[in-house]
Scaffold this motif. Structure first.
Motif, PDB file in Angstrom:
ATOM      1  N   ALA A  35       0.841  -1.195   0.000  1.00 52.46           N
ATOM      2  CA  ALA A  35       0.000   0.000   0.000  1.00 52.46           C
ATOM      3  C   ALA A  35       0.877   1.247   0.000  1.00 52.46           C
ATOM      4  N   GLY A  36       0.430   2.265  -0.711  1.00 49.62           N
ATOM      5  CA  GLY A  36       1.167   3.522  -0.772  1.00 49.62           C
ATOM      6  C   GLY A  36       2.250   3.545  -1.835  1.00 49.62           C
ATOM      7  N   THR A  37       2.405   2.451  -2.580  1.00 43.01           N
ATOM      8  CA  THR A  37       3.413   2.363  -3.634  1.00 43.01           C
ATOM      9  C   THR A  37       2.714   2.410  -4.985  1.00 43.01           C
ATOM     10  N   ASP A  38       3.255   3.183  -5.946  1.00 50.13           N
ATOM     11  CA  ASP A  38       2.674   3.209  -7.289  1.00 50.13           C
ATOM     12  C   ASP A  38       2.633   1.793  -7.843  1.00 50.13           C
ATOM     13  N   ASN A  39       1.535   1.441  -8.514  1.00 55.76           N
ATOM     14  CA  ASN A  39       1.360   0.091  -9.036  1.00 55.76           C
ATOM     15  C   ASN A  39       0.894   0.192 -10.481  1.00 55.76           C
ATOM     16  N   PHE A  40       1.831   0.209 -11.398  1.00 54.25           N
ATOM     17  CA  PHE A  40       1.510   0.303 -12.821  1.00 54.25           C
ATOM     18  C   PHE A  40       1.491  -1.111 -13.398  1.00 54.25           C
ATOM     19  N   ALA A  41       0.361  -1.799 -13.250  1.00 48.56           N
ATOM     20  CA  ALA A  41       0.249  -3.185 -13.687  1.00 48.56           C
ATOM     21  C   ALA A  41       0.201  -3.302 -15.209  1.00 48.56           C
ATOM     22  N   LEU A  42      -0.245  -2.264 -15.878  1.00 45.79           N
ATOM     23  CA  LEU A  42      -0.305  -2.255 -17.339  1.00 45.79           C
ATOM     24  C   LEU A  42       0.455  -1.033 -17.817  1.00 45.79           C
ATOM     25  N   HIS A  43       1.348  -1.224 -18.755  1.00 42.25           N
ATOM     26  CA  HIS A  43       2.207  -0.135 -19.229  1.00 42.25           C
ATOM     27  C   HIS A  43       2.014   0.014 -20.738  1.00 42.25           C
ATOM     28  N   LEU A  44       1.449   1.124 -21.173  1.00 46.90           N
ATOM     29  CA  LEU A  44       1.306   1.445 -22.597  1.00 46.90           C
ATOM     30  C   LEU A  44       2.355   2.494 -22.926  1.00 46.90           C
ATOM     31  N   HIS A  45       3.066   2.353 -24.037  1.00 45.39           N
ATOM     32  CA  HIS A  45       4.219   3.211 -24.290  1.00 45.39           C
ATOM     33  C   HIS A  45       4.277   3.657 -25.746  1.00 45.39           C
ATOM     34  N   ASN A  46       4.396   4.950 -25.963  1.00 47.36           N
ATOM     35  CA  ASN A  46       4.718   5.513 -27.270  1.00 47.36           C
ATOM     36  C   ASN A  46       6.055   6.224 -27.097  1.00 47.36           C
ATOM     37  N   PRO A  47       7.139   5.735 -27.701  1.00 49.60           N
ATOM     38  CA  PRO A  47       8.464   6.314 -27.467  1.00 49.60           C
ATOM     39  C   PRO A  47       8.706   7.654 -28.165  1.00 49.60           C
ATOM     40  N   THR A  48       7.731   8.162 -28.924  1.00 51.08           N
ATOM     41  CA  THR A  48       7.891   9.448 -29.599  1.00 51.08           C
ATOM     42  C   THR A  48       7.885  10.564 -28.562  1.00 51.08           C
ATOM     43  N   HIS A  49       8.839  11.500 -28.655  1.00 49.91           N
ATOM     44  CA  HIS A  49       8.963  12.583 -27.675  1.00 49.91           C
ATOM     45  C   HIS A  49       8.242  13.864 -28.098  1.00 49.91           C
ATOM     46  N   ALA A  50       7.676  13.901 -29.284  1.00 52.47           N
ATOM     47  CA  ALA A  50       7.083  15.120 -29.816  1.00 52.47           C
ATOM     48  C   ALA A  50       5.821  15.511 -29.063  1.00 52.47           C
ATOM     49  N   SER A  51       5.558  16.814 -29.031  1.00 53.66           N
ATOM     50  CA  SER A  51       4.323  17.325 -28.441  1.00 53.66           C
ATOM     51  C   SER A  51       3.129  16.680 -29.127  1.00 53.66           C
ATOM     52  N   ASP A  52       2.122  16.306 -28.365  1.00 46.05           N
ATOM     53  CA  ASP A  52       0.886  15.700 -28.830  1.00 46.05           C
ATOM     54  C   ASP A  52       1.067  14.258 -29.309  1.00 46.05           C
ATOM     55  N   SER A  53       2.239  13.630 -29.079  1.00 46.79           N
ATOM     56  CA  SER A  53       2.342  12.195 -29.363  1.00 46.79           C
ATOM     57  C   SER A  53       1.440  11.487 -28.359  1.00 46.79           C
ATOM     58  N   ARG A  54       0.795  10.416 -28.790  1.00 47.91           N
ATOM     59  CA  ARG A  54      -0.284   9.841 -27.993  1.00 47.91           C
ATOM     60  C   ARG A  54      -0.120   8.339 -27.792  1.00 47.91           C
ATOM     61  N   VAL A  55      -0.711   7.861 -26.707  1.00 47.37           N
ATOM     62  CA  VAL A  55      -0.873   6.430 -26.456  1.00 47.37           C
ATOM     63  C   VAL A  55      -2.162   6.275 -25.671  1.00 47.37           C
ATOM     64  N   GLY A  56      -2.892   5.220 -25.950  1.00 48.08           N
ATOM     65  CA  GLY A  56      -4.149   5.039 -25.241  1.00 48.08           C
ATOM     66  C   GLY A  56      -4.736   3.673 -25.476  1.00 48.08           C
ATOM     67  N   MET A  57      -5.985   3.543 -25.067  1.00 48.33           N
ATOM     68  CA  MET A  57      -6.705   2.305 -25.317  1.00 48.33           C
ATOM     69  C   MET A  57      -8.147   2.628 -25.678  1.00 48.33           C
ATOM     70  N   MET A  58      -8.709   1.716 -26.465  1.00 51.61           N
ATOM     71  CA  MET A  58     -10.066   1.913 -26.954  1.00 51.61           C
ATOM     72  C   MET A  58     -10.959   0.788 -26.469  1.00 51.61           C
ATOM     73  N   PHE A  59     -12.219   1.122 -26.212  1.00 50.44           N
ATOM     74  CA  PHE A  59     -13.239   0.164 -25.825  1.00 50.44           C
ATOM     75  C   PHE A  59     -14.252   0.110 -26.971  1.00 50.44           C
ATOM     76  N   ARG A  60     -14.223  -0.963 -27.757  1.00 51.59           N
ATOM     77  CA  ARG A  60     -15.128  -1.086 -28.908  1.00 51.59           C
ATOM     78  C   ARG A  60     -16.445  -1.693 -28.469  1.00 51.59           C
TER      79      ARG A  60
END
Length: 188
Positions: A35-60
């Motif tokens: 408890a009290g520790t960050d828990n990032f069980a799922l990691h989504l990554h876009n290695p692009t450093h540019a402004s407005d580069s995006r990563v996400g997930m969709m629910f169809r």
């Protein structure tokens, strides 16, 4: 792993477990952290450093394919200056994401606006009497509302501000003068 404990489980029914031996859904991830520790069980990554580069997930929510996919999505947007990300939630129609709510890296929330400039900003959907913001109590009684045209009502008809006519009504929602009071007035 070296301890012989399964790290990934794939059941006959197709459920996949990561860190759990009896997955309860199609993908079940378990990452036990104190408890009290960050828990990032799922990691989504876009290695692009540019402004407005995006990563996400969709629910169809249908079985359309290609550019016709529909549903909802969550996206993170690189803010363009220190690598933190704005968070956007919205809907997808015919493959196009439309952001509805944004939480930016300055802790500002925007509904209907992608660049909020204060802690909480709501942008209405029109210019008429459609309600842009409403506050209700637990009994569903309207306490406060602001309409797209700027009219403001507090407690149904206790205080009404007519933005288009620059009039205020107390006890009336139809002020006929700059200040219109329906009821008794005391001035000391």
């Amino acid at each position: 792993n070296s301890s012989g404990t399964a790290q990934v489980t794939i059941e006959n029914g197709g459920n996949v477990g990561i860190g759990v031996t009896s997955p309860e859904s199609k993908v079940h991830i378990q990452n036990t952290i104190a408890a009290g520790t960050d828990n990032f069980a799922l990691h989504l990554h876009n290695p692009t450093h540019a402004s407005d580069s995006r990563v996400g997930m969709m629910f169809r929510v249908n079985n359309n394919t290609g550019s016709d996919i529909d549903g909802a999505a969550i996206q993170a947007y690189n803010n363009g200056y220190d690598g933190q990300a704005h968070l956007g939630l919205g809907h997808v129609l015919n493959g196009t994401f439309s952001e509805t709510l944004r939480i930016d890296t300055a802790n500002r929330v925007g509904i209907g606006v992608t660049n909020p400039d204060c802690r909480f900003e709501v942008k209405g959907a029109g210019t008429g009497t459609t309600v842009a913001l409403r506050v209700r109590n637990s009994s569903d009684t309207e306490l406060f509302k602001v309409q797209d045209n700027g009219d403001t009502v507090i407690d149904t008809d206790t205080l009404y501000v007519d933005a288009s006519e620059n009039r205020v009504g107390i006890g009336t929602t139809s002020p006929a003068l700059d200040l219109h009071v329906a009821g008794k007035v005391r001035v000391d």
